[in-house]
Design an enzyme around this catalytic site. Sequence first.
Site, PDB file in Angstrom:
ATOM      1  N   HIS A  58       0.830  -1.206   0.000  1.00  0.00           N
ATOM      2  CA  HIS A  58       0.000   0.000   0.000  1.00  0.00           C
ATOM      3  C   HIS A  58       0.871   1.265   0.000  1.00  0.00           C
ATOM      4  O   HIS A  58       0.705   2.139  -0.858  1.00  0.00           O
ATOM      5  CB  HIS A  58      -0.929  -0.029   1.216  1.00  0.00           C
ATOM      6  CG  HIS A  58      -1.808   1.165   1.345  1.00  0.00           C
ATOM      7  ND1 HIS A  58      -3.112   1.163   0.905  1.00  0.00           N
ATOM      8  CD2 HIS A  58      -1.584   2.404   1.854  1.00  0.00           C
ATOM      9  CE1 HIS A  58      -3.652   2.351   1.133  1.00  0.00           C
ATOM     10  NE2 HIS A  58      -2.746   3.123   1.727  1.00  0.00           N
ATOM     11  N   GLU A  59       1.785   1.350   0.944  1.00  0.00           N
ATOM     12  CA  GLU A  59       2.583   2.589   1.039  1.00  0.00           C
ATOM     13  C   GLU A  59       3.500   2.729  -0.172  1.00  0.00           C
ATOM     14  O   GLU A  59       3.705   3.827  -0.674  1.00  0.00           O
ATOM     15  CB  GLU A  59       3.393   2.628   2.349  1.00  0.00           C
ATOM     16  CG  GLU A  59       2.581   2.431   3.631  1.00  0.00           C
ATOM     17  CD  GLU A  59       1.327   3.296   3.757  1.00  0.00           C
ATOM     18  OE1 GLU A  59       1.269   4.358   3.109  1.00  0.00           O
ATOM     19  OE2 GLU A  59       0.398   2.884   4.489  1.00  0.00           O
TER      20      GLU A  59
HETATM   21  N1  BES Z   1      -1.616   7.943   4.244  1.00  0.00           N
HETATM   22  C1  BES Z   1      -1.986   6.925   5.149  1.00  0.00           C
HETATM   23  C2  BES Z   1      -1.498   7.158   6.546  1.00  0.00           C
HETATM   24  C3  BES Z   1      -2.232   8.231   7.303  1.00  0.00           C
HETATM   25  C4  BES Z   1      -3.538   8.074   7.621  1.00  0.00           C
HETATM   26  C5  BES Z   1      -1.616   9.353   7.746  1.00  0.00           C
HETATM   27  C6  BES Z   1      -4.197   9.057   8.348  1.00  0.00           C
HETATM   28  C7  BES Z   1      -2.272  10.331   8.456  1.00  0.00           C
HETATM   29  C8  BES Z   1      -3.568  10.184   8.777  1.00  0.00           C
HETATM   30  C9  BES Z   1      -1.452   5.559   4.713  1.00  0.00           C
HETATM   31  O1  BES Z   1      -1.214   5.430   3.360  1.00  0.00           O
HETATM   32  C10 BES Z   1      -2.518   4.560   5.048  1.00  0.00           C
HETATM   33  O2  BES Z   1      -3.537   4.595   4.432  1.00  0.00           O
HETATM   34  N2  BES Z   1      -2.272   3.706   6.031  1.00  0.00           N
HETATM   35  C11 BES Z   1      -3.218   2.768   6.519  1.00  0.00           C
HETATM   36  C12 BES Z   1      -2.845   1.367   6.182  1.00  0.00           C
HETATM   37  C13 BES Z   1      -3.219   0.997   4.786  1.00  0.00           C
HETATM   38  C14 BES Z   1      -2.732  -0.370   4.422  1.00  0.00           C
HETATM   39  C15 BES Z   1      -4.704   1.082   4.522  1.00  0.00           C
HETATM   40  C16 BES Z   1      -3.220   2.925   8.012  1.00  0.00           C
HETATM   41  O3  BES Z   1      -2.293   3.550   8.536  1.00  0.00           O
HETATM   42  O4  BES Z   1      -4.150   2.455   8.650  1.00  0.00           O
HETATM   43 ZN    ZN Z   2      -2.896   5.079   2.167  1.00  0.00          ZN
END
Ligand code: BES
Ligand code: ZN
Length: 890
Positions: free
Chosen positions: A299-300
């Site tokens: 994902h990242e």
């Molecule tokens: N961009 C997000 C992380 C994020 C979320 C930063 C909210 C700040 C506020 C990252 O790409 C993301 O979506 N992470 C998910 C996991 C993903 C596999 C769905 C997470 O952190 O839950």
């Molecule tokens: Zn994300």
Amino acid sequence: MREGIAQAVRRADYAAPAYWIRSVELTFDLDPVRTIVASRMAVVRNAAGTGGPLRLHGEDLEPLRVLANGQSVSFRSEAGELVIDNPPEGDFTLEIRNTCAPEKNTQLSGLYTSGGGFFTQCEAEGFRRITYFLDRPDVMAVYTVTLRASKSRYPVLLSNGNLVEQGDLDNGRHFAKWHDPFPKPSYLFALVAADLVAREQHIRTRSGKDHLLQVWVRRGDLDKTEHAMNSLIASVVWDEARFRLPLDLDRFMIVAVGDFNMGAMENKGLNIFNTKYVLAHPATATDEDYAAIESVVGHEYFHNWTGNRITCRDWFQLSLKEGLTVFRDQEFSQDMSGSATARAVKRIADVHTLRELQFPEDAGSMAHPVRPDEYVEINNFYTATVYEKGAEVVRMMQTLVGRDGFAKGMSLYFERHDGQAVTCDDFAQAIADANPGSELARTLPQFKRWYAQAGTPRVTARGRYDAPTRTYTLALEQACAPSHGQADKQPYVIPVAMGLLSRDGQPMALRLEDEPPATATERVLVLEEARSFYTFVDVDSEPVPSLLRHFSAPVTLVDGLHDADLLVLLAHDPDAFNRWEAGQRLALQRLLTAIRNEAPLQLDAAFVGAMRDVLRHPTLDAAFKAQVLTPPSETYIAEQLESVDPQRIHAAREAMVLQLAQALHGDWEWAWEAHQVAGPYTSAPEPAGRRALANLALAMLCLDATARGDVLWQGRAYQRFKDAANMTDREGALWALLASHSEMADLALPRFHDMFRGDALVLDKWFALQASAPERDGRVFARVKALLKHPDFTLHNPNRARSLVRSLCGDNPAAFHRADAAGYVFWSERVIELDAFNPQLASRIARVMDRWAQLAEPYRSAAREAIARVAARTDLSNDVREVVTRALET
Ligand code: BES
Ligand code: ZN
């Protein structure tokens, strides 16, 4: 922070900024108590704008000085902003020096300390907690970053892009200078300064370019990084193969940190991860952990194109990057899983998540469209709707244009928008424009209602067979209930993948009237009207419809199928998803009847026999069998009811599980014996599936044994718990003891704690297992309250807080919803406690009450009272304030 009630931000109010920042040089003198940040920005007036004051965001900062073109310039501090009323004419250089206090930063947003190192989290609005800036995603700048810090305490200094210089300074300090050639929004900035070590891998990609991949962790954790590195390599290979998207950086780094609000973050070239999604060793991580790591690493990494190269114009467009990237990580995991059934198993898991999290959200107090129209606190809108439903919207686009058409659409999207900050409209337009003849292009404006309307549509299907004319007419109707601010819903474009089976399970050729003869046995009907009829011809006998295959749209399907039809689908549907769905529906109907009639549940021979046939099936995958034999969750059952009594749901489901344990006793014994895995551990789907089924069998056998007053299987489970060669088996055995209310759980738990006392992630499991165990006589709740005082418990570490508090309040309805309201008191106390230092985390836990209005009495009134008690506090964060205010509005 707490400056009265914040105003809502509206999507309709978007305006481009008055100024751009094209490049920025940052210098950090890192100190846990007082870090000095020097920033030098190239500021450009937006030619299309009106000029006026320059307003920079800033939060919890101390300004030291501000220079414009080298001259001091007057500025004032307003709520959350630094305002320069008279900036120089034309382009200019702005220099700002400020301080921040990383060690005091308990919110974990901005620059903070964890485990003795420095880390950052800037999405969505954390950069403004580091220095004054235009902290909005449409302002993209080129960053050059110099870090200075004590060399002995922080030997590793990282930031985005490429390392251009490093060396020693006076006083035992050293520095590193990084340059990121790609313009980026501030939310993608990151730095790390800590005592870490890396697993490294050099790779050469298809294009012949060399890259360095690194996974940075604390010293003792290097032996837990192999899986993350393999997942990263697989991600690079996959994105190039499936979408022709190469790695664009010489160096790509992942850093693990123990204190992190979310799962992981896609900072350009420097992804920062919660340790939970990096560290894996067979002895400490389960099969599910391995799968989650693969998917989060993917994902990242995939954000590098969908999010970073093309980013969001504003935060209302969040699903542009998150929905699309979740879709991409789901596809990645499916492609990695190999066989067709393994793909279906992953699809079932994803749909499970959607129904468990997003459907309740869409029906609850925080319901909002995939592209929201307003928010008070953006952190509250990183939701299942934006993520999971957003991914389904992208998936429907792929269904409407085909897999190759979708890849073409992605290429056009990058051709048009690489380097830009864009909207969800731009994305949908590119996919449609690349596929001019498609159903998506034909229906685009209507299709986009998926972005605009909240709520889960309900599709009702009725079939009528006419023997004399050999025709079968399918009527499909759609409707969507009103939601907050949206009284009337317009019809959606709903792709319904479907097939027809004869009663002996044979797929039928699908030919609609006026069409030439056909051989295909699956097709996609596109429902656009409130109601449509589809007449199939050449139908030899009354068919069983198999609708919404692979869950082709995020809707609730009401098809009125009877047991006999569902049994045909469970036994024969060529679509594995619908096969599973048929089994769930059979179980659900029985559960709902018992719950609605307040009658004890008594399983019938037909159902038990069908479950036995699946369990004993010669060719079905073990992982798939485990999914079919697990009844719908209490949360999902609750969603089907108008008035929810969590205790009654729990009792009915427990009765169903116990009867399955008893009636299939011999089959479970066989399943346990037949699915043992020999040899060294691998997390591949096949052995993981065997372990899942064996663990389910063990839990069933223990449950049945407890009911009979026999301790044989509990002894075996305890033995397995002690001897297990991997965490999946060890946790599975412990779960079997907990779920069967065995006294041996009380022996196993302290032993487990002793074995893993130094391992934070395993201790999280230890807390979570106890908090999510099936409730009986209030024992689980009492245990959780006692665990609050355990020396290893702290609310300050987000993983630990979630392991106890979220597990109880969010994942264990029967332990949480108590007639004496003690669960709600517990909830309100923890939310208030957490909110004082970490509003993001508090707000996420606050949301477990979103569906309070659906509860039956006495729960309903008690829940409302608890929410009102929280809302009555005058010192709440915007995060929690928005959630409880909206809850009380329902
Ligand atoms: N961009 C997000 C992380 C994020 C979320 C930063 C909210 C700040 C506020 C990252 O790409 C993301 O979506 N992470 C998910 C996991 C993903 C596999 C769905 C997470 O952190 O839950
Ligand atoms: Zn994300």
